[in-house]
Design an enzyme around this catalytic site. Structure first.
Site, mmCIF file in Angstrom:
data_model
loop_
_atom_site.group_PDB
_atom_site.id
_atom_site.type_symbol
_atom_site.label_atom_id
_atom_site.label_comp_id
_atom_site.label_asym_id
_atom_site.label_seq_id
_atom_site.Cartn_x
_atom_site.Cartn_y
_atom_site.Cartn_z
ATOM 1 N N HIS A 174 41.988 32.182 21.804
ATOM 2 C CA HIS A 174 41.280 31.577 22.932
ATOM 3 C C HIS A 174 41.394 32.473 24.158
ATOM 4 C CE1 HIS A 174 45.082 30.317 24.736
ATOM 5 N NE2 HIS A 174 45.409 29.661 23.610
ATOM 6 N N CYS A 201 49.550 30.428 20.229
ATOM 7 C CA CYS A 201 48.168 30.912 20.099
ATOM 8 C C CYS A 201 48.075 32.378 20.514
ATOM 9 C CB CYS A 201 47.236 30.062 20.963
ATOM 10 S SG CYS A 201 47.108 28.342 20.412
#
Length: 225
Positions: A174, A201
């Site tokens: 992301h 992430c």
């Protein structure tokens, strides 16, 4: 008209006269021979000296031209954008165009904080990244799954844009993080490409995250090491 006659030398002076004439002739011939030898010897020598000097000048000019024409290794421009700008693509060249026959893999290097886009086994693009702190990003082989435009996690008080899941839905590619109002957080964005910062992430620059989100198909292998 009275005819001129050379005076006749006395007999006792004649040997001296002819000896003097012989000396004059010998000296004259020697001078002419020496002059001819000097001319013949000096002319080739000048040419021989001129040729090496001309050749040396020509070689020096050629070497200088080669140094000018041939760029040095350290002068070759890098496609990686420096300094790192989380609002820009990681490279200064366009993203690769994928075809349906291309075999694509995303390879994540935790040590280098990079994501490599491999097309048919060759690196076609490199992205700056920021992985999980304390080794929270899992290592192994995964696949690209679902995706979305935006998310926000209240417990972390951070969200992000252009998320693309791998390893189920627990871990994502992301953008650099946003706050509760959707504004990017500069202090967190500054970690991109330099150090881990997430809770597992893989953060990317805003354009890189968008490209992965809109371009990389589901099922694409993801290798993290």
């Amino acid at each position: 008209m009275r005819q001129f006659r050379f005076p006749r030398l006395k007999k006792r002076y004649r040997p001296w006269f002819w000896a003097l004439v012989a000396v004059i002739i010998v000296v004259g011939v020697s001078v002419r021979v020496a002059a001819s030898f000097h001319t013949a010897a000096s002319t080739p020598r000048s040419s021989q000296l001129a040729k090496p000097a001309h050749a040396a000048a020509k070689s020096a000019a050629k070497a200088k031209q080669q140094r000018t024409d041939k760029p040095k290794a350290h002068q070759a421009p890098s496609v990686m954008r420096t300094p790192i700008d989380w609002q820009q693509p990681s490279e200064t060249v366009a993203y690769p165009k994928l075809t349906t026959t291309d075999h694509v893999t995303l390879q994540v290097s935790l040590a280098k904080q990079r994501v490599y886009v491999l097309i048919n086994g060759k690196t076609s693009y490199t992205m700056y990244a920021s992985s999980g702190i304390h080794g929270l990003t899992p290592k192994g082989h995964f696949q690209i799954g679902g995706r979305g435009d935006h998310f926000y996690t209240p417990s972390e008080k951070m969200g992000a844009n252009y998320w693309t899941a791998f390893s189920g839905s627990s871990y994502l590619f992301h953008s650099v993080p946003t706050d509760i109002n959707g504004n990017y957080i500069p202090a967190e964005a500054a970690k991109l490409g330099k150090e881990p910062g997430s809770h597992g992430c893989v953060r990317l620059s805003v354009p890189d995250a968008k490209w992965v989100n809109q371009t990389i198909p589901a099922g694409t292998p993801v290798i993290i090491s």
